[in-house]
Scaffold this motif. Structure first.
Motif: not given
Length: 427
Positions: A271-275
């Protein structure tokens, strides 16, 4: 001339294969350093003020919620529930796929997450039950686009942040169009299945339907928590996103128990990567918007349109053409962040409601997700179904035509978008 140089440089960089975010940033910095007298310090100030927005915090939270739900078995239970309701009709699994996409869209806020979660389960199931692979791909690739229209939509948040429009009103404005589009896609699915004699499932008993509903209830409750909380004044859209993330973590780890605590760090990292990828695009789009404003490009375009006496009808047609063309080369977030600051002042001068413009732009980007060369839904469906892009492009045509008809309705019947938020006193 400034507009021609800016957009010429942007598209030249994009044609080299450079990511949209870097193309935006390089365009801005190149123009500022070589062709303006704008102090470079103002860039840093604008970046800080542009990102210092409470609404932007909703994006990583909704992405995190969607990531938990995709990995936690929620999609499988929703598919079982929708299949028990409509599986006995001609093309029943296809109809169940449309319904499951609409439901999952209402809790994930992401088109990509919807196609991955529903498609990875539903497409193999359709092939196993005797449906052509093309049919399954057509249904899921187009129905997955509901993820950016049905609230809580991450792209609607982006539009709200970019134009300072109420995110709560945008969420409510997406409900009726989302239901209508889902029904239109279901109608196409039914007609195609009926014409070709595709199989149907045995009719589920009331007991089976109740069991399927009970098992999917925890996921369905998230829709009511987010939308009910926002409209009831319990929390803001950003706080709703945080609540959704915590709730998604709770049901996938402790209720359904399909995600182990040891796997949570991997979900957080994903999720952090996508965000961070999306926030980097936002950062550069803020700079691009600053450059456009400093060069007075939106204002000059508005003056030209008013001088030419463009009717609202004609303006909306031009907007649709521009956005559909942009969908050939850009993803939805990039289109919104680049075009919204340009089109918003023009639309408001002509008396077009900002919420109507937002839904119109979202529907245009939905269409862009379902046709090449940059249609993300097609590439995801391609990897799941192991089919070529050209074959998938042909497969989605019946549903894509329905989406274009729906775009015409949304464009010229603004009450479809504005009726519910107006009824609720939000606009």
């Amino acid at each position: 001339m400034s507009a021609a140089i800016i957009f010429g440089l942007l598209f030249a960089l994009m044609l080299t294969g450079m990511p949209i975010s870097i193309s935006l940033g390089l365009t801005v910095l190149t123009f500022l350093f070589t062709m303006t007298q704008v102090p470079i310090e103002s860039v840093g100030l604008k970046l800080f003020s542009g990102l210092d927005n409470f609404g932007i915090m909703a994006i990583p939270f909704f992405i995190l919620a969607g990531t938990f739900l995709t990995r936690g078995g929620v999609a499988r239970r929703m598919i079982a529930f929708t299949t028990s309701l409509v599986g006995h009709f001609p093309g029943g699994l296809g109809l169940a796929g449309v319904a499951a996409c609409a439901m999952f869209a209402a809790i994930s806020g992401s088109s990509v997450a919807t196609v991955v979660a529903i498609g990875s389960i539903m497409m193999p199931a359709m092939v196993e039950h005797g449906y052509p692979r093309r049919f399954g791909v057509g249904v899921i690739a187009t129905s997955g686009a509901l993820g950016i229209l049905v609230p809580p939509s991450i792209i609607l948040v982006l539009y709200g942040v970019s134009t300072n429009t109420s995110i709560g009103a945008l969420f409510m404005a997406g409900i009726v169009p989302g239901i209508i589009l889902a029904l239109m896609l279901a109608a196409v699915t039914f007609v195609v299945a009926l014409r070709n004699g595709y199989p149907k499932m045995p009719k589920a008993s009331l007991g089976q339907q109740w069991t399927a509903f009970r098992e999917s209830l925890w996921g369905l409750l998230l829709i009511g928590i987010v939308l009910g909380g926002i409209y009831g004044g319990i929390f803001t859209p950003t706080e709703a996103a945080a609540v959704a993330a915590v709730y998604a973590f709770f049901i996938t780890v402790f209720v359904y128990k399909e995600l182990k605590l040891t796997e949570v760090p991997r979900v957080l990292l994903q999720a952090a990567s996508m965000s961070s990828m999306l926030l980097y695009i936002i950062t550069n789009a803020v700079l691009f918007s600053f450059l456009m404003t400093s060069e007075q490009i939106p204002q000059e375009m508005a003056a030209w349109i008013i001088d030419k006496n463009f009717s609202i009808w004609m303006f909306l047609l031009v907007v649709n053409i521009i956005l559909l063309l942009a969908g050939n080369v850009m993803d939805p977030s990039s289109i919104l962040l680049i075009m919204a600051p340009i089109l918003f002042p023009l639309a408001t001068k002509l008396g077009i409601h900002p919420v109507h413009l937002g839904v119109l732009m979202i529907v245009n980007t939905e269409v862009g997700l379902c046709h090449p060369p940059v249609g993300l839904n097609l590439y995801i469906a391609s990897s799941i179904a192991k089919m070529g892009i050209s074959e998938i492009t042909i497969a989605v045509l019946p549903w894509l035509c329905a989406m274009l008809v729906f775009l015409g309705l949304i464009t010229y019947v603004p009450e479809i978008s504005l009726w519910l938020p107006r009824l609720l006193g939000m606009i």
